[in-house]
Every structure is written in C-alpha cells, then in structure tokens.
Enzyme design. Structure first.
Site, PDB file in Angstrom:
ATOM      1  N   ARG A  73       0.812  -1.220   0.000  1.00  0.00           N
ATOM      2  CA  ARG A  73       0.000   0.000   0.000  1.00  0.00           C
ATOM      3  C   ARG A  73       0.848   1.274   0.000  1.00  0.00           C
ATOM      4  O   ARG A  73       0.342   2.351  -0.284  1.00  0.00           O
ATOM      5  CB  ARG A  73      -0.970  -0.021   1.180  1.00  0.00           C
ATOM      6  CG  ARG A  73      -2.094  -0.998   0.933  1.00  0.00           C
ATOM      7  CD  ARG A  73      -3.137  -0.981   1.990  1.00  0.00           C
ATOM      8  NE  ARG A  73      -4.381  -1.543   1.472  1.00  0.00           N
ATOM      9  CZ  ARG A  73      -5.436  -1.829   2.210  1.00  0.00           C
ATOM     10  NH1 ARG A  73      -5.401  -1.586   3.506  1.00  0.00           N
ATOM     11  NH2 ARG A  73      -6.520  -2.324   1.671  1.00  0.00           N
TER      12      ARG A  73
ATOM     13  N   LYS B 154     -18.010 -15.707   3.630  1.00  0.00           N
ATOM     14  CA  LYS B 154     -19.454 -15.473   3.698  1.00  0.00           C
ATOM     15  C   LYS B 154     -20.084 -15.033   2.386  1.00  0.00           C
ATOM     16  O   LYS B 154     -19.544 -14.180   1.691  1.00  0.00           O
ATOM     17  CB  LYS B 154     -19.735 -14.380   4.730  1.00  0.00           C
ATOM     18  CG  LYS B 154     -19.342 -14.746   6.137  1.00  0.00           C
ATOM     19  CD  LYS B 154     -19.940 -13.730   7.080  1.00  0.00           C
ATOM     20  CE  LYS B 154     -19.081 -13.522   8.302  1.00  0.00           C
ATOM     21  NZ  LYS B 154     -19.021 -12.119   8.669  1.00  0.00           N
TER      22      LYS B 154
ATOM     23  N   GLY C  22      -8.689  -8.674   0.539  1.00  0.00           N
ATOM     24  CA  GLY C  22      -7.497  -8.782   1.388  1.00  0.00           C
ATOM     25  C   GLY C  22      -6.856 -10.151   1.354  1.00  0.00           C
ATOM     26  O   GLY C  22      -5.652 -10.285   1.115  1.00  0.00           O
TER      27      GLY C  22
ATOM     28  N   GLY D 184     -12.869  -3.979   0.413  1.00  0.00           N
ATOM     29  CA  GLY D 184     -14.253  -3.497   0.507  1.00  0.00           C
ATOM     30  C   GLY D 184     -14.608  -2.538  -0.615  1.00  0.00           C
ATOM     31  O   GLY D 184     -15.683  -2.636  -1.210  1.00  0.00           O
TER      32      GLY D 184
HETATM   33  P1  ADP Z   1     -11.166 -11.844   0.999  1.00  0.00           P
HETATM   34  O1  ADP Z   1     -10.456 -11.144   2.130  1.00  0.00           O
HETATM   35  O2  ADP Z   1     -10.211 -12.257  -0.095  1.00  0.00           O
HETATM   36  O3  ADP Z   1     -12.339 -11.059   0.497  1.00  0.00           O
HETATM   37  P2  ADP Z   1     -12.771 -13.391   2.851  1.00  0.00           P
HETATM   38  O4  ADP Z   1     -12.331 -12.497   3.963  1.00  0.00           O
HETATM   39  O5  ADP Z   1     -14.167 -13.328   2.422  1.00  0.00           O
HETATM   40  O6  ADP Z   1     -11.776 -13.211   1.593  1.00  0.00           O
HETATM   41  O7  ADP Z   1     -12.533 -14.922   3.286  1.00  0.00           O
HETATM   42  C1  ADP Z   1     -11.305 -15.407   3.715  1.00  0.00           C
HETATM   43  C2  ADP Z   1     -11.456 -16.457   4.766  1.00  0.00           C
HETATM   44  O8  ADP Z   1     -12.330 -17.487   4.358  1.00  0.00           O
HETATM   45  C3  ADP Z   1     -10.132 -17.111   5.068  1.00  0.00           C
HETATM   46  O9  ADP Z   1      -9.792 -16.850   6.414  1.00  0.00           O
HETATM   47  C4  ADP Z   1     -10.386 -18.604   4.826  1.00  0.00           C
HETATM   48  O10 ADP Z   1      -9.750 -19.431   5.772  1.00  0.00           O
HETATM   49  C5  ADP Z   1     -11.879 -18.709   4.956  1.00  0.00           C
HETATM   50  N1  ADP Z   1     -12.412 -19.896   4.260  1.00  0.00           N
HETATM   51  C6  ADP Z   1     -12.391 -20.152   2.941  1.00  0.00           C
HETATM   52  N2  ADP Z   1     -12.940 -21.344   2.667  1.00  0.00           N
HETATM   53  C7  ADP Z   1     -13.312 -21.879   3.841  1.00  0.00           C
HETATM   54  C8  ADP Z   1     -13.950 -23.089   4.232  1.00  0.00           C
HETATM   55  N3  ADP Z   1     -14.293 -24.016   3.324  1.00  0.00           N
HETATM   56  N4  ADP Z   1     -14.203 -23.289   5.534  1.00  0.00           N
HETATM   57  C9  ADP Z   1     -13.856 -22.364   6.439  1.00  0.00           C
HETATM   58  N5  ADP Z   1     -13.246 -21.201   6.154  1.00  0.00           N
HETATM   59  C10 ADP Z   1     -12.980 -20.949   4.865  1.00  0.00           C
HETATM   60 MG    MG Z   2     -10.903 -10.957   4.276  1.00  0.00          MG
END
Ligand code: ADP
Ligand code: MG
Length: 384
Positions: free
Chosen positions: A34, A195, A338, A361
């Site tokens: 960043r 989620k 992230g 976000g």
């Molecule tokens: P990003 O930051 O790239 O937008 P998220 O914050 O939505 O991604 O999700 C990341 C998290 O999701 C990680 O900590 C990962 O461990 C968790 N995750 C991914 N797949 C699974 C799963 N099948 N079961 C539990 N946790 C999961």
């Molecule tokens: Mg995340």
C-alpha cells in the site's frame, strides 16, 4: 474526475490522501504494497515541484491516540522506497503542523499523523476537514481503498480544496470499470471466502455481466445447503440459504459449484458424499482442474476470496490452483480482496496479474455498481 496530471502544483502545498493502512509488527511495516502503489503520484508531484503533505489512517484507533498506530514507522519505510527523506509530524491538524508545513521546500514530503486519532475523521466532520485543508492549496485523493467511506479526509475535504485524483486511484477505477463496461468474453468471476453475505451484491451485479461465476470457499456450502445436500459440519450461513436459492434460480446456467471438496481429514470426496461428521475446507482436485481450464481460456477474469482455508497448507491447493491459472491466462486478470491478494503475494504471482486491487471493501462495492462516496466527491468537483 480531474487527474493529478492536469493539476498545476508547482510551488503549491498539495494535500494527498493516501491509504497507508499497512500491517505493522514490532514497529516495522511488514507489507509495503500500500506504500508502493502511492509512489507514482508522489514522484510525479515531486518532479513537478509541489510541497507534498501526506495524510492517512492506520488501523482502528476509534478517535483516540493509540501509540502502536502512529505513522512514524510508515514514514521510515516510505523514505526507503522513495529514496528521499519523508518528514513526519505527530499530529495532523493545528499550529505545530502548520509551522512544519511552512518549512517545506518544493519537492519535500511530509507525512502527518493518523487521521483516525480524531473521531471527526470517520464522521465526515466539516470542521475537521476545514482544519486539514487550512494548510494546503490543492487536494489529491490517491486512497482508493477508503473511497467507499464518507470520511472527512475523503469527502468533506473536497468542499474546501480543489480536488484531483491520484494515479493509483485512477488505475483502480479504470480497471474495475473495464470489468463492468464492455468486458471481453468469456468473462469469468471466481468468488470465494467466508461469507455469501459479504459478496451477495457483487454476485448479483456480476451475474448480469459474466459468462460464469465459479464458487468456492465456505460460501459454496450455503449454496449446497440451498440445494438440500448433506454438508456435514462445513461452515455455512443459515440465514442466507433462502437467498442462495434465489441466486441459483436466477443464475441457473452461470453459477458453477464445485463437484468435489477436501475434507478436514484431508481426503477429497464428491460433494454428494460429505459425511455428517466432516467439514469441507477446500475445493477438490477435480474442481481445481475444471476451474483452471475455464480460467485459462477466459478473456476477462475477476477473482475475490480464497477457495478454501488457505492459511493451512493442507487446504491451500484450491486457492493456489486458481492463482496459477489466472497467472497463465492471457486475458485481463483482476484480483481484489485482502485474503485473495495475500494469497497471490505469498505465491509471488502478483506481477502476473493485470491488476491487483488495494481495496478489498472498496473494490467489492465498486463492482456492486455502487457509486463510492470518495469517487462521487471527485466527480462533483465543486471547487476550482
Ligand atoms: P477476501 O479477504 O479475499 O475477500 P474473505 O475475507 O471473504 O476473503 O474470506 C477469507 C477467509 O475465508 C479465510 O480466512 C479462509 O480461511 C476462509 N475460508 C475459505 N474457505 C473456507 C472453508 N471451506 N471453511 C472455512 N473457512 C474458509
Ligand atoms: Mg478478508
């Protein structure tokens, strides 16, 4: 949006909002991505002979001074990257800051203290914005990662200074807009992470534009719950099952779900054969191969969210397979979020992507089709 490239800045005091929300460990910056994205704008301003005043937030101090969240280590790390001393002042408004600012020569760089030490920052307070604006002639926003927030240094400030966009912000907007406007087909989106609820808006908006959305991460189990499958102890969102049903109906042909999963026992099974006592933690090898093939053939790819619990190497193969396929893809490849960005940085693949967004976000809200408050403020462009 007016670009910093058009701004007449020679000899002027230029206030630049940057997104230096970097991870610190023992008083050191551990990931300087960043900071690196701000270098083109800072270098351009230095070349043009501006007096540069950088403002940023770091973490969530919630309106009070938190010693661990001071920007002093950031000034140090930025000096190294710029190969030019970055001065630091332990406050961001007031007479001490004003004095320090008046000592700047053309081309000098001064970093002010964490904006969020003041509660007014996150309240988009006009009085606070006016105090920030007091020692500057021009405002530049180069903090795309904060543009989804109507904060004083992002929105209210544009009421007090002529506002321009920085180079990294422009690049983010250009790349993300190109996904929404006339993307080349096949256009594939890959959505993973924890989620559905975080990403529902993006899935809805992208469904109208993409050829396929490949689903992974824990969110796949919300979809499988909606289809009535046994998902064992896999993570899912019970209050989003109904919504997943609606999405599956609407995106009948273009929502693609994994056909196999890696369980907590490290064994891979078909999605029809998840035991009651097991949890799915990654997409399986067959799914990885199918996804990789689709990604490699695509002309446009957007990815957000890891395919599994990639922090554990036993469940990182799905995420790595997507990252590698994208690195090989000859089309436009964009990644946001992230954890997904962390995954490609760890795999040292980031330079193989067309664009790696700094805004988790912010990039999601942009792709939902929302107008971000920070971008809106730059577009409205009230002052000259
Ligand atoms: P990003 O930051 O790239 O937008 P998220 O914050 O939505 O991604 O999700 C990341 C998290 O999701 C990680 O900590 C990962 O461990 C968790 N995750 C991914 N797949 C699974 C799963 N099948 N079961 C539990 N946790 C999961
Ligand atoms: Mg995340």
């Amino acid at each position: 949006m007016r670009s910093v490239k058009e701004a007449d800045v020679r000899g002027k005091y230029v206030l630049v909002r940057v997104g230096f929300d970097v991870p610190l460990k023992n008083g050191k910056v551990v990931d300087d991505k960043r900071l690196r994205v701000s270098l083109p704008t800072i270098s351009l301003l230095r070349k043009k002979g501006a007096k540069i005043i950088l403002i940023s937030h770091l973490g969530r101090p919630d309106g009070k001074v938190v010693e661990e969240l001071r920007l002093a280590p950031v000034a140090k790390a930025l000096s190294k990257l710029l190969k030019y001393p970055v001065l630091y002042e332990p406050d961001c408004i007031g007479s001490d800051v004003e004095e320090r600012v008046r000592e700047l020569h053309d081309g000098d760089v001064l970093l002010l203290e964490n904006l969020r030490f003041y509660p007014e920052e996150e309240k988009d307070d006009k009085g606070f914005a006016q105090k920030l604006a007091a020692f500057a002639d021009i405002y530049i926003n180069d903090a795309f990662s904060v543009c989804h927030r109507a904060h004083a240094s992002i929105r209210a400030i544009t009421e007090f200074l002529p506002a321009y966009s920085g180079l990294s912000l422009e690049q983010e907007v250009k790349m993300l807009s190109s996904l929404l406007r006339n993307p080349k087909h096949p256009f594939i989106a890959i959505m993973g992470g924890a989620k559905v609820s975080d990403k529902i808006g993006v899935i809805e908006n992208l469904l109208k534009k993409v050829d396929s959305i490949l689903i992974g991460g824990a969110m796949m189990f919300t979809f499988y719950k909606a289809l009535g499958y046994e998902i064992g102890k896999s993570k899912f969102e019970s209050n989003k099952v109904a919504l997943a049903k609606v999405l599956l109906k609407r995106g009948k042909k273009n929502i693609i779900l994994p056909i196999d999963v890696v369980l907590n026992s490290k064994k891979a099974v078909s999605v029809h054969k998840i035991p009651k006592s097991a949890a799915g933690l990654d997409i399986g090898p067959e799914t990885q191969a199918i996804y990789a093939e689709l990604i490699r053939e695509a002309k446009t790819v957007f990815w957000n969210g890891p395919m599994g619990m990639f922090e554990n190497k036993n469940f990182a193969k799905g995420t790595a397979a997507v990252a590698k396929a994208m690195a090989k893809c000859k089309g436009i490849t964009v990644v946001g979020g992230g954890d997904s960005v962390a995954a490609i940085e760890k795999a040292k693949l980031s330079d193989k992507f067309t664009h790696v967004s700094t805004g988790g976000g912010a990039s999601l809200e942009f792709l939902e089709g929302k107008e971000l408050p920070g971008i809106k403020a730059l577009n409205e462009n009230i002052l000259n």
